[in-house]
Design a protein around this motif. Structure first.
Motif, PDB file in Angstrom:
ATOM      1  N   UNK A  79       0.839  -1.199   0.000  1.00  0.00           N
ATOM      2  CA  UNK A  79       0.000   0.000   0.000  1.00  0.00           C
ATOM      3  C   UNK A  79       0.869   1.242   0.000  1.00  0.00           C
ATOM      4  N   UNK A  80       0.579   2.135  -0.955  1.00  0.00           N
ATOM      5  CA  UNK A  80       1.366   3.362  -1.071  1.00  0.00           C
ATOM      6  C   UNK A  80       0.556   4.361  -1.889  1.00  0.00           C
TER       7      UNK A  80
ATOM      8  N   UNK B 109       8.012   3.231  -2.694  1.00  0.00           N
ATOM      9  CA  UNK B 109       7.458   1.885  -2.867  1.00  0.00           C
ATOM     10  C   UNK B 109       7.940   1.210  -4.139  1.00  0.00           C
ATOM     11  N   UNK B 110       8.444   2.002  -5.090  1.00  0.00           N
ATOM     12  CA  UNK B 110       8.734   1.450  -6.412  1.00  0.00           C
ATOM     13  C   UNK B 110       9.736   0.306  -6.364  1.00  0.00           C
TER      14      UNK B 110
ATOM     15  N   UNK C 282      -1.639  -1.726  -4.166  1.00  0.00           N
ATOM     16  CA  UNK C 282      -2.715  -0.905  -3.618  1.00  0.00           C
ATOM     17  C   UNK C 282      -2.297   0.566  -3.553  1.00  0.00           C
ATOM     18  N   UNK C 283      -2.839   1.372  -4.470  1.00  0.00           N
ATOM     19  CA  UNK C 283      -2.442   2.795  -4.558  1.00  0.00           C
ATOM     20  C   UNK C 283      -3.556   3.659  -4.006  1.00  0.00           C
ATOM     21  N   UNK C 284      -3.295   4.284  -2.888  1.00  0.00           N
ATOM     22  CA  UNK C 284      -4.334   5.087  -2.218  1.00  0.00           C
ATOM     23  C   UNK C 284      -3.712   6.314  -1.583  1.00  0.00           C
TER      24      UNK C 284
ATOM     25  N   UNK D 141       2.108   5.070  10.991  1.00  0.00           N
ATOM     26  CA  UNK D 141       1.377   6.224  10.471  1.00  0.00           C
ATOM     27  C   UNK D 141       1.860   6.691   9.116  1.00  0.00           C
ATOM     28  N   UNK D 142       2.622   5.856   8.425  1.00  0.00           N
ATOM     29  CA  UNK D 142       3.182   6.279   7.138  1.00  0.00           C
ATOM     30  C   UNK D 142       3.041   5.135   6.128  1.00  0.00           C
ATOM     31  N   UNK D 143       3.306   5.488   4.882  1.00  0.00           N
ATOM     32  CA  UNK D 143       3.340   4.463   3.838  1.00  0.00           C
ATOM     33  C   UNK D 143       4.738   4.455   3.232  1.00  0.00           C
TER      34      UNK D 143
END
Lengths: 207, 204
Positions: B11-12, B19-20, B36-38, B46-48
């Motif tokens: 998720x990112x 995330x790549x 999952x792209x949000x 608390x972070x992505x």
């Protein structure tokens, strides 16, 4: 056995976790403490012009967390499964993020402007400590309040955080009072006989 | 975890960012994952990004990348190589922290005098870090890898970053031929090449 030399400044800071891993595993090493006066002369011999650097049979490895992880893997303090090791790493990286946020406060502590120190303690240190140590408190509880952040045995993140707290308290007494599970974890860690012995005899430094 | 393949969900934000490298590790290893792209999610710190492995969360982009790289064989072949991959990763992070104030002006999310900042910050900061990388690539044998003789996650991180930099600042990284060789090696790896053609096109 390889020969180990750990080069760092004279304090605890980002190098102490690795010193402690070497002491805990009873691995002989050269504790190469570089003074501020000597650092300009030594800088160019370090791969990224920074400290700490670990030399293994004379080959250098820079970056404090890479060093800690490498030594932890050698001596069995990196977590028992890949997922546990990854969580130890994640907490280490979160510590680094927190440490970066604290830098303005640390810089002020090195000076003598008392107003600046107080202001930055309020505006920088308190929020950063609350944010990071809340994560640690939850983590320690979710892990079963068993004296470790990850799994059921000592890892390098237990050692690193415990040491950092000792430095923090010198300048900000009761900084971690709101985090009892973390305080208990620290007490357990620094009471380990080999660490206790090292802590009693190591040089006393400002950080 | 059970012996059958775990389910992975990454998720990112809908960008490359931090995330790549992990997306590319899934692609390289032909491992199915939910990309999952949000905009926001609950996460341990608390972070992505957050990686869920059979529903269990893991935070911090490099902890995730190293975990996947260890699983799929892109972490370095020996413990020493792995440690050097880690060291370069952390040095990249230090560089990025220094570089971002200038770079944000270049990609338009901050205000400032681009030319002035480029001279006073962008170029010296670039030269310091890419100088280290150039030296590393050479002493590693100019073989198109930063560490050892096979692809590792630090090659992916550096190559992706270079793509983002050059998109906004053409030719900015021209003076680092060995690092450019590493980048070419990455983007010409068939599975990466194919992914770069079909992935969502984003500015960073």
């Amino acid at each position: 056995m390889p020969t180990y030399k750990l080069s760092y400044f004279e304090g605890q800071g980002l190098g102490e976790v690795s010193r402690q891993l070497l002491h805990l595993s009873e691995t002989p090493f050269e504790d190469d403490r570089i003074s501020q006066e000597d650092w300009p002369k030594r800088k160019d011999s370090m791969p990224f012009a920074k400290l700490p650097v670990l030399f293994v049979d004379g080959k250098p490895l820079p970056q404090s967390l890479a060093i800690a992880r490498y030594l932890a893997n050698q001596f069995g303090f990196a977590g028992k499964t890949p997922f546990e090791s990854a969580w130890v790493d994640a907490l280490g990286d979160q510590f680094k993020d927190y440490f970066s946020e604290m830098v303005p406060y640390f810089m002020a502590l090195g000076g003598d402007n008392e107003e600046e120190k107080s202001r930055l303690q309020l505006e920088v240190a308190e929020p950063a400590i609350n944010k990071f140590f809340s994560i640690l408190e939850k983590r320690a509880k979710d892990n079963g309040s068993n004296g470790h952040f990850v799994g059921d045995s000592l890892t390098w993140i237990d050692i690193h955080i415990s040491d950092h707290m000792g430095v923090g308290e010198k300048y900000f007494p009761n900084a971690y009072a709101a985090f009892p599970t973390v305080l208990a974890l620290r007490e357990g860690t620094v009471s380990l006989p080999k660490l206790k012995e090292w802590i009693e005899k190591r040089p006393v430094t400002p950080y | 975890f059970p012996n059958s393949m775990p389910t992975y969900k990454l998720t990112y934000f809908d960008t490359q960012g931090f995330a790549e490298v992990s997306r590319q590790l899934f692609i390289l290893s032909d491992t199915p994952f939910e990309d999952n792209r949000i905009r926001y999610t609950e996460s341990p710190f608390g972070k992505m990004p957050v990686l869920e492995v059979d529903g269990q969360p893991l935070s911090q982009s490099f902890a995730i990348a190293r975990f996947l790289a260890n699983k799929f064989g892109y972490a370095g072949r020996t413990e020493w190589e792995q440690a050097w991959v880690d060291a370069l990763g952390d040095q990249f992070k230090d560089y990025l922290n220094e570089f971002l104030p200038f770079f944000r002006i270049a990609f338009g999310t901050a205000n400032g005098d681009l030319e002035e900042m480029r001279k006073s910050e962008g170029e010296p900061i670039r030269d310091k870090f890419f100088g280290f990388l150039e030296k590393q690539a050479k002493s590693n044998g100019s073989n198109g890898f930063l560490v050892g003789d096979s692809l590792t996650w630090i090659d992916l991180v550096v190559a992706d970053h270079m793509g983002v930099v050059e998109f906004h600042l053409p030719r900015f990284l021209d003076s680092f031929p060995e690092v450019q060789r590493v980048r070419r090696q990455v983007i010409e790896t068939p599975k990466i090449k194919e992914w770069l053609e079909r992935r969502p096109k984003r500015q960073y």
